[in-house]
Design a protein around this motif. Structure first.
Motif, PDB file in Angstrom:
ATOM      1  N   ARG A  27       6.001   1.679  13.960  1.00  0.00           N
ATOM      2  CA  ARG A  27       6.808   1.743  12.726  1.00  0.00           C
ATOM      3  C   ARG A  27       7.273   3.167  12.460  1.00  0.00           C
ATOM      4  NH1 ARG A  27       4.783   5.522  11.167  1.00  0.00           N
ATOM      5  NH2 ARG A  27       2.824   5.891  10.091  1.00  0.00           N
ATOM      6  N   GLU A  33       5.490   8.905   1.641  1.00  0.00           N
ATOM      7  CA  GLU A  33       4.462   9.358   2.590  1.00  0.00           C
ATOM      8  C   GLU A  33       3.203   9.808   1.867  1.00  0.00           C
ATOM      9  OE1 GLU A  33       4.260   8.355   5.720  1.00  0.00           O
ATOM     10  OE2 GLU A  33       6.154   9.373   6.149  1.00  0.00           O
ATOM     11  N   MET A 173       0.008   0.679   4.704  1.00  0.00           N
ATOM     12  CA  MET A 173       1.421   0.719   5.120  1.00  0.00           C
ATOM     13  C   MET A 173       1.671   0.342   6.582  1.00  0.00           C
ATOM     14  SD  MET A 173       4.119   3.824   4.947  1.00  0.00           S
ATOM     15  CE  MET A 173       3.303   4.971   6.023  1.00  0.00           C
TER      16      MET A 173
END
Ligand code: GLA
Length: 390
Positions: A27, A33, A173
């Protein structure tokens, strides 16, 4: 290396024909972030680089695994009834971890497997090669043993492997974006509630260029855990003043009002978390409205915040990103993933990709002393069984 090469390597290593070929992507994260573990919004997408596996069933309860990327280690084996972490098993611990938790949830697997793995994401490049392997294995086990496992549950299981089995305190994530990846789409994910929406990535003649520093993320895991503890320290102090569920739910005003309760480091980490969360929401909207210039500005602001407030970039990533900002025909650029080495990306006009790579590559080599690698990122699907052999 193509699929036929991987198949023939399987036959060479295991002396039989594989039964199925599987793939799971890596990914990139467009923005958002180091906030997934603080309940923030993230905006990642699955890419067409990733991990392949050829598998065949075994009659016993043993898993035998071989990686083309770590061929020096040979075949590593473990029994499905003994899935205790073992340092000597190296990369195969990811397979063991997935097998352990899946068996705990779904019952013991009826038989073992021979597995050959090949990844074309550079290792430790910040493109989630480990989550890719975990989601690949979850999909292989799901298909082989006919398990009822939703993509979201697979992602949660992969996160558990990282956190409890491997010992990295990462967020959701990577596994989520890989497990739920869709072609040409980014996923706007609320990491607190796991609500998510797909956004078409329409870049109007621009390409996403991954810029790999070739600096392995040395010490990344310990630095990563250190950032998490700094945030946890800030959270416990701020909880004296506010009731909140996750750090990203606070506002900058609330932070400013009790700044004095925090150390400078805790303040900066919190400032990044809250400001990045706001940027993600705005960036997703800008992309949807075709406002690419605004999107690019937010990417830049995100990088600056990661560089100065969260302090996870470093000279290699900064050189790539700051050089990219100065190039013509660049919409935006930032580091992606955990940082401390790994990769950055830039969004560049298609006609200028070659000159961009040449120019940024040269500055990097001159300053850092070794080459960076560049890849065009295509946004692809989540885990798939590519074909059944025979
Ligand atoms: C790593 C972790 C993710 C996320 C990123 C930083 O990739 O695995 O959970 O925290 O770093 O955004």
């Amino acid at each position: 290396m193509n699929v036929a090469d991987i198949q023939s390597k399987f036959s060479e290593v295991f002396g039989k024909t594989g039964e199925g070929i599987y793939f799971a992507p890596g990914r990139i994260n467009l923005i958002g972030e180091h906030i997934d573990y603080n309940g923030g919004m993230v905006f990642p997408a699955a890419i067409t680089l990733g991990t392949y596996a050829v598998v065949a069933p075994r009659k016993d309860k043993v898993i035998h695994a071989y990686s083309i990327n770590a061929s020096n280690l040979g075949v590593i084996g473990f029994n499905l009834s003994d899935t205790v972490y073992n340092e000597a098993h190296q990369w195969v611990n990811y397979i063991k971890g997935v097998a352990k938790y899946l068996q705990e949830e779904k019952g013991e697997f009826p038989h073992g497997l021979d597995i050959l793995v090949y990844g074309n994401i550079p290792n430790a490049a910040g493109l989630s090669s480990s989550a890719s392997l975990e989601m690949l294995m979850a999909h292989i086990f799901r298909c082989t043993y006919d398990l009822d496992l939703s993509p979201v549950d697979a992602a949660l299981l992969g996160k558990r492997v990282e956190n409890e089995y491997i010992g990295v305190n990462s967020g959701i994530m990577d596994q989520f974006s890989i497990s739920l990846g869709k072609k040409e789409k980014a996923i706007l994910l609320n990491c607190n509630t796991l609500d998510y929406t797909y956004y078409p990535i329409e870049l109007k003649g621009n390409k996403i260029i991954i810029m790999y520093t070739n600096k392995r993320r040395a010490l990344a895991d310990s630095k990563y855990n250190e950032r998490r503890s700094e945030c946890d320290a800030a959270i416990s102090k701020l909880k004296q003043f506010y009731e909140f569920d996750v750090l990203c739910d606070l506002t900058l005003e609330q932070l400013e009002a009790h700044k004095e309760a925090l150390t400078e480091v805790e303040y900066k980490r919190t400032y990044h978390s809250i400001s990045e969360n706001t940027r993600v929401k705005e960036a997703a909207k800008a992309l949807q409205q075709g406002k690419l210039q605004r999107f690019g500005e937010l990417l830049k602001a995100s990088h600056i915040s990661l560089r100065d407030d969260y302090e996870v970039s470093g000279i290699e990533l900064d050189t790539l990103v700051e050089t990219a900002w100065k190039e013509p025909d660049v919409v935006g650029a930032r580091m992606t993933g955990a940082g401390f080495g790994g990769s950055a990306f830039a969004i560049v006009k298609e006609e200028s990709v070659a000159s961009f790579i040449q120019a940024v590559g040269k500055v990097y080599k001159d300053k850092i002393g070794y080459e960076a690698d560049f890849y065009i990122a295509e946004i692809g699907e989540g885990p798939v069984k590519l074909e059944s052999i025979n």
